[in-house]
Write a protein that holds these residues in place. Sequence first.
Motif, PDB file in Angstrom:
ATOM      1  N   THR A 134     136.935  20.031 -10.955  1.00  0.00           N
ATOM      2  CA  THR A 134     138.270  19.801 -11.485  1.00  0.00           C
ATOM      3  C   THR A 134     138.199  18.906 -12.712  1.00  0.00           C
ATOM      4  O   THR A 134     138.823  19.172 -13.742  1.00  0.00           O
ATOM      5  N   ARG A 135     137.386  17.836 -12.610  1.00  0.00           N
ATOM      6  CA  ARG A 135     137.225  16.924 -13.731  1.00  0.00           C
ATOM      7  C   ARG A 135     136.651  17.659 -14.935  1.00  0.00           C
ATOM      8  O   ARG A 135     137.108  17.538 -16.056  1.00  0.00           O
ATOM      9  N   HIS A 136     135.642  18.448 -14.638  1.00  0.00           N
ATOM     10  CA  HIS A 136     134.963  19.203 -15.695  1.00  0.00           C
ATOM     11  C   HIS A 136     135.939  20.138 -16.411  1.00  0.00           C
ATOM     12  O   HIS A 136     136.022  20.158 -17.631  1.00  0.00           O
TER      13      HIS A 136
ATOM     14  N   ARG B 183     129.093  19.556  -7.922  1.00  0.00           N
ATOM     15  CA  ARG B 183     128.871  19.825  -6.509  1.00  0.00           C
ATOM     16  C   ARG B 183     130.150  19.752  -5.693  1.00  0.00           C
ATOM     17  O   ARG B 183     130.219  20.262  -4.596  1.00  0.00           O
ATOM     18  N   SER B 184     131.137  19.061  -6.208  1.00  0.00           N
ATOM     19  CA  SER B 184     132.343  18.918  -5.403  1.00  0.00           C
ATOM     20  C   SER B 184     133.540  19.427  -6.177  1.00  0.00           C
ATOM     21  O   SER B 184     133.483  19.627  -7.393  1.00  0.00           O
ATOM     22  N   VAL B 185     134.605  19.646  -5.436  1.00  0.00           N
ATOM     23  CA  VAL B 185     135.849  20.085  -6.070  1.00  0.00           C
ATOM     24  C   VAL B 185     136.265  19.087  -7.149  1.00  0.00           C
ATOM     25  O   VAL B 185     136.671  19.462  -8.245  1.00  0.00           O
ATOM     26  N   ALA B 186     136.090  17.793  -6.832  1.00  0.00           N
ATOM     27  CA  ALA B 186     136.491  16.773  -7.798  1.00  0.00           C
ATOM     28  C   ALA B 186     135.691  16.909  -9.089  1.00  0.00           C
ATOM     29  O   ALA B 186     136.242  16.848 -10.185  1.00  0.00           O
ATOM     30  N   ASP B 187     134.384  17.125  -8.957  1.00  0.00           N
ATOM     31  CA  ASP B 187     133.533  17.298 -10.142  1.00  0.00           C
ATOM     32  C   ASP B 187     134.033  18.453 -10.993  1.00  0.00           C
ATOM     33  O   ASP B 187     134.183  18.336 -12.208  1.00  0.00           O
TER      34      ASP B 187
END
Lengths: 618, 485
Positions: free
Chosen positions: A520-522, A514-518
Amino acid sequence: MSTSPPSDLHPLGPAVARYCADVTEALGEEVSEASRTAMRAATGRLVGDHTSAMVVGEQKRGKSSLINALLGVDGLLPEDVDVATRVHVAVRHAPKPSALAWFRDATEPQPIELTELSAYAAVDPEARQPRHPDVVAVTVDHPADVLTGGLELIDTPGVGGLDSGHARLTMTALDRADLLVFVTSGASEMTASELRFLTEATERIATVLFVLAQTDKHPNWPRTLERNRELLAEHAPRFVTAPWFPVSSVRWWDGVEAEKRGEHDTARERRRDSGLPDLVTALTDAAARGSQVRLGNALHVAGNEVDGVVARSSRLLRRLGRDPGVEAEVADLTRQLAALESSGAAWRATVRTRSRELGERLQLGFQRSLSDLRALMDKRIAEAEPRELKDIPTEMEAAVRALWADLETETSKAVRGVLDEITQGLGTPGPETAGTDLVLPERLRRLPAMVVGRQDNRSAIDHLERLSGSYRTGALTATLLAVVTGGVVIPLMVGVLVTGEAMFNRLRRDQTTRSVADVTRHVARVVSDLGVEVPVEIRRVVDLVGRSLVAHVTAQLTAERAQLTAELTEQEHLVAADDRRVEKRRAELQDRVDRLTALSGRGAELRVRLEGDLGGAP
Amino acid sequence: MHPDLSGRIRELCTRTRPALSPGPAATALDVVARRLAEPVLRIGVGGRLKAGKSTLVNAVLGQSLAATATTECTTVVARFRAGPQNRVEVRLCDGTSRTVPARRGGGVPETVAELGAPRESITEIVVEAVNDRLADSHVLVDTPGLDSLTGLDGVSMTALAGADALLYVMPHPGQGDREALRALRGTATGRWTAGTALGVLSRIDELGTGRDPWSDARRLAESCARRMRGLVATVTPLHGLLAETAVCGEFTEEHARQVHTLRRLDGPTREALLYSYDTFLSGTALPIDRAARVHLLALLGMYGLREVAALPGPPALGAVALRAHLRRLSGLDGLLAEIRHRFVDRADRLRAATALDALSRLRVPQADTRGAAALAELRAQVRAVARTPQLRQVALGAALTDLAGNRLWLPPEDESALVALATGTDPGSCLRVPGASPGGIRAAADREILRWRGHEDAHDGVVRRHARLAREYAEALFFASDAIV
């Protein structure tokens, strides 16, 4: 079948196919299993080496309908007013129709009914969902006339936009296509996205046939065609001279219907107006250049088979006539084959060296692709609107698939290269066989030079020619080629795909992005997983390639030696037998030699005609 | 009686204007005020190249005013509005404008040369025509096709961004259209949602074999509406050509007589003649000259020709009867009903939303304390207006944007409830109890209030925000129904 377009195949295509069939039948049970396998492989190569025409274009341009009309099989490929085709569908020639679905999690394809094609290759028009979402490709065998010249038609899902990973997958698949059939609509001039796709696609493919489809629906199509030529002249001048084919699949089928009703004039008119015969001619012409080379190769293998049996039978005849030279000849051959089988043979070292080099090349290529992928995804995340974030894992899956396909293409190219060299090595006498002068049957001396084209298997064929000194090794090499194209590369690709699929499954499981962080992590995790797992997989694959090659070559050599040993045994039996039986056997052999010699003559004649057609090609 | 939102906002503009010194904010405010002074809704018509936009414009207007494929002017943005006479105002990039004569009978001239300025220097042409529909309900803006190699996407997008509602026309809806719609939404600050945009499936006679397009068209429109959920309200199929022919008055008694001649042919002859446009134009069985056939084909297309030729019943049908038949075949009434239902009936709130969106983006330099105070006051008033139920619903459109962009995650049942709330055109359809009694409305509204209150303490901020809007709108519906009782 009168429902197929009037195909303009290579004129010798049917004759060569018949010849190969006759040879297989004439040799029957008299030849060993290994030789029959070689024959089958050679005949298979006649239609197994394809000129791939990839049919591309935006969605709803009538690509599947066009292919169905070209094949003369109504409704073979799924068509729907809603977007239909979901995976690539490759249609090739085979005597009997059949189809295979390739699944992402399986090593073996699953045979499916032709009537089930839409369930596997298309989106369910009602539910708007694929019924078998894990199918990655579908291959279809079909006896349609248009395919007999070696044409392979590949239907592709319509491209709607170029920035998605799916478009990139189509692009990568283009590597395996020989020519592009670019389908546009008679309704509207070419759009900016169509031209972008064309420009990108033709970075990889030189030959493009432009199709203006659905002319039956658009009376103004000549204007559209004119406008398209203008636009190409302005925006992509290198296609100014490319041929355009205005076609109407609907009209083609109306012609078929008219034929059924017995209205021959109407039928002829409809077929002509459909524009399809011209396209068929162009496609088969394009395939013909490739098919000439392939026909030549098939003739060569079949001829070698016949000549091999003739030579063996002649040897037996001579033996029955108490010719002392024969025994030494057979013994020499046996010894040479045994030497090639030995663990110290030079070709084994070649396999080892080249496998290692292949591994290094693949690893390097993979690392580069991986960092490209990472850069692409970073850019994508940076530019994505928040609501698009959820799409990124899907796009990444597609991009990873594309990366895999790249790897596959590179691997199969490299395997062919290694094989060329090995076959060359087989022809070069190793230390053990140096100085052995093989008795070359006279007929083989008179063999015309192998038909050679500009195909990528040229070097292999060159070696074949050199190899004709050893009367069986020519066929052996051909067998090897068949083995590599049919027996090694495909499991290899499947092996690569399996690893890929494990990764894809992981990509799919992570839906909580849902987020950029998610995201990017993925992306980072997938990239790092790929970086860890793929190099290991490449090593495994390369090792598999090496071992498969060694195993196949050894098996072929062993089979050859067994054949020669059997020959010797028969001769010994005959020597021990009484005169009446010997006489009967001699008559049988003579008859067989005569028949096979006639067959061999027919092959030689076909070869001469084929060379004539090639117009003095080397 | 609904309070007139546009009028209230216009009043706000008038009150605020004197406090603003000349500058961008004042200019923008004037633009908003001028737009609100126009009596009707502005509907933009967009789509990819050759989607059938101009044909649709003509069909909706009931008059052939838009540039068609045979004229060059499809590369210019054209606005159609009611006027006392047929004329064309050409607006140029330098802010000036000039008036040129309209095409004979009204509408966009045949060639760019007749506009009196090079295409590049024209921002838009305003086509005035004596036309009841334009006077009554809306202004239409026809735009050059997106994705053309002529590179006019920017021009089209800017023109569409200024509209209150969007008709998006697509012959074969696909990824290209999704991308185009997203891009459009980007230039329209997110205003194009299922609440403000309507999809039109055009050129339906090209589907399948083209012999029976309607069953295919309905199915395709439905699946396409599902795929574009949140981007467009519905997707309505339209046979643009037949619609245009049926209502634009070009189909005359002379054509009706030609159709009659065609109908009198015996079955097999007629069938052979109508096999294709080639056979129709060249067949010898029909005693009609070629020029007339070309014209008839241009009016009806092969599908229309086949349909009218196969009509049973009394031998002679006049132009009126045939036009009525063509109109039924075209699906035009379905589209007009959707436009009325979703746009015209909600014109006030759609126009108010456009204005509020523009007003909320007004800025003045920090030094301008008087201006800043006036703007602060304006914003407070704007917020008050935005709290009216109708505008709450428009604001819920943002939730649809988030749904379409996967930023908003809700259980399927709640998602359906939200879509209904945001796109419904009356309390019954908003609450998914069409035709319910005031008591039924109240009960349904009560259920929705509870549903959305439950989401208001969600962990996810996006859910919280939209849940509050949804709850407030449901409450507004609840109290409105109380008033009815």
